[in-house]
Write an enzyme that holds these catalytic residues in place. Structure first.
Site, PDB file in Angstrom:
ATOM      1  N   ASP A  10      50.104  25.860  48.291  1.00 46.05           N
ATOM      2  CA  ASP A  10      51.001  27.099  47.011  1.00 46.05           C
ATOM      3  C   ASP A  10      52.367  27.208  47.895  1.00 46.05           C
ATOM      4  OD1 ASP A  10      52.205  28.879  45.444  1.00 46.05           O
ATOM      5  OD2 ASP A  10      51.957  30.580  47.734  1.00 46.05           O
ATOM      6  N   GLU A  94      51.745  22.580  43.503  1.00 43.97           N
ATOM      7  CA  GLU A  94      52.570  22.743  42.763  1.00 43.97           C
ATOM      8  C   GLU A  94      53.612  21.619  42.053  1.00 43.97           C
ATOM      9  OE1 GLU A  94      54.005  27.061  42.923  1.00 43.97           O
ATOM     10  OE2 GLU A  94      53.921  26.686  45.050  1.00 43.97           O
ATOM     11  N   CYS A 146      44.053  36.041  38.331  1.00 38.54           N
ATOM     12  CA  CYS A 146      43.946  36.584  39.417  1.00 38.54           C
ATOM     13  C   CYS A 146      42.161  35.194  39.879  1.00 38.54           C
ATOM     14  CB  CYS A 146      42.541  37.294  39.498  1.00 38.54           C
ATOM     15  SG  CYS A 146      41.080  37.917  40.517  1.00 38.54           S
ATOM     16  N   CYS A 149      38.639  36.112  38.725  1.00 40.70           N
ATOM     17  CA  CYS A 149      38.203  35.997  37.561  1.00 40.70           C
ATOM     18  C   CYS A 149      39.314  35.966  36.388  1.00 40.70           C
ATOM     19  CB  CYS A 149      38.353  38.287  37.131  1.00 40.70           C
ATOM     20  SG  CYS A 149      39.487  38.946  36.399  1.00 40.70           S
ATOM     21  N   CYS A 164      43.060  42.465  41.902  1.00 36.63           N
ATOM     22  CA  CYS A 164      42.295  42.781  40.739  1.00 36.63           C
ATOM     23  C   CYS A 164      42.019  43.842  39.798  1.00 36.63           C
ATOM     24  CB  CYS A 164      41.847  41.157  40.364  1.00 36.63           C
ATOM     25  SG  CYS A 164      41.052  41.340  39.138  1.00 36.63           S
ATOM     26  N   CYS A 167      37.939  42.497  38.233  1.00 32.73           N
ATOM     27  CA  CYS A 167      37.204  42.360  39.378  1.00 32.73           C
ATOM     28  C   CYS A 167      37.302  42.628  40.813  1.00 32.73           C
ATOM     29  CB  CYS A 167      37.240  40.610  39.881  1.00 32.73           C
ATOM     30  SG  CYS A 167      38.459  39.644  40.294  1.00 32.73           S
ATOM     31  N   ASP A 174      49.618  34.485  48.233  1.00 35.41           N
ATOM     32  CA  ASP A 174      49.808  33.162  48.048  1.00 35.41           C
ATOM     33  C   ASP A 174      48.583  32.352  48.441  1.00 35.41           C
ATOM     34  OD1 ASP A 174      52.864  33.795  48.357  1.00 35.41           O
ATOM     35  OD2 ASP A 174      52.720  33.682  50.194  1.00 35.41           O
TER      36      ASP A 174
END
Length: 207
Positions: A10, A94, A146, A149, A164, A167, A174
């Protein structure tokens, strides 16, 4: 085929790159560090009579500073992309909208400074030599979703930790995005390249 593990990468705001193995690579500051000297040289150039001896001297100084910055960028990305393609058998990044980043007031200087286009160009070139597979994926929602999950967890740019509520996963923002990028990359390649069992956690940190 490269036998190394898979990794997602990322491009961050706080750090330059975040990898799924936890490696964080700090942003380079070549342009920022040289900006003061470059501005002084450019102002000196603008005050000189064009094509005069003083103008020629000032122009050479500006060119020298710009060349130095460009060489630093190229050397940095050359070494980093070489290390990445030697270590990893599959790399997902990306599919960055560089035009947007360089026109965005918040991101423009960092994007120009880091030369992210050069990163992708060198990476794409070097994977051909090492046998590493490389894919660029749509980054939409990769920082909001997330990686544990799949639920969307909205957060502004100032929020640097993913938490999250479903979960309970707590992870650097990042790095969470990097895991989502890797998952997307593996799904794209799943029918042609058996990398699903190669996780980045099998490999020691890059640096």
């Amino acid at each position: 085929i490269h036998p190394g593990p898979a990794v997602g990468i990322d491009v961050g705001l706080k750090c330059l790159l975040a990898l799924t193995d936890g490696t964080r690579i700090d942003k380079p500051r070549w342009l920022r560090n040289a900006l003061r000297d470059l501005r002084v040289a450019q102002r000196s150039l603008s005050r000189r009579k064009k094509f005069g001896s003083g103008w020629q001297k000032a122009r050479r100084q500006v060119t020298k500073l710009q060349t130095h910055i460009a060489n630093q960028r190229r050397d940095f990305w050359h070494k980093l992309t070489t290390a990445l393609t030697r270590k990893y058998g599959f790399i997902a990044i990306e599919d960055l909208n560089l035009a947007f980043m360089t026109h965005n007031g918040t991101l423009s200087l960092s994007a120009h400074d880091a030369a992210l286009g050069l990163f992708r160009q060198m990476l794409a070139y070097k994977v051909e030599k090492t046998g590493t597979h490389f894919v660029a994926v749509n980054p939409s929602n990769t920082s909001q979703m997330c990686s544990g999950c799949g639920v969307i967890v909205p957060k502004g740019l100032e929020v640097r930790t993913h938490r999250c509520p479903d979960c309970g996963l707590v992870l650097d923002r990042d790095v969470n995005a990097a895991f989502n990028i890797l998952a997307l990359g593996l799904s794209v390649e799943a029918l042609t390249y058996p990398v699903a069992d190669r996780v980045a956690s099998e490999a020691p940190p890059l640096f």
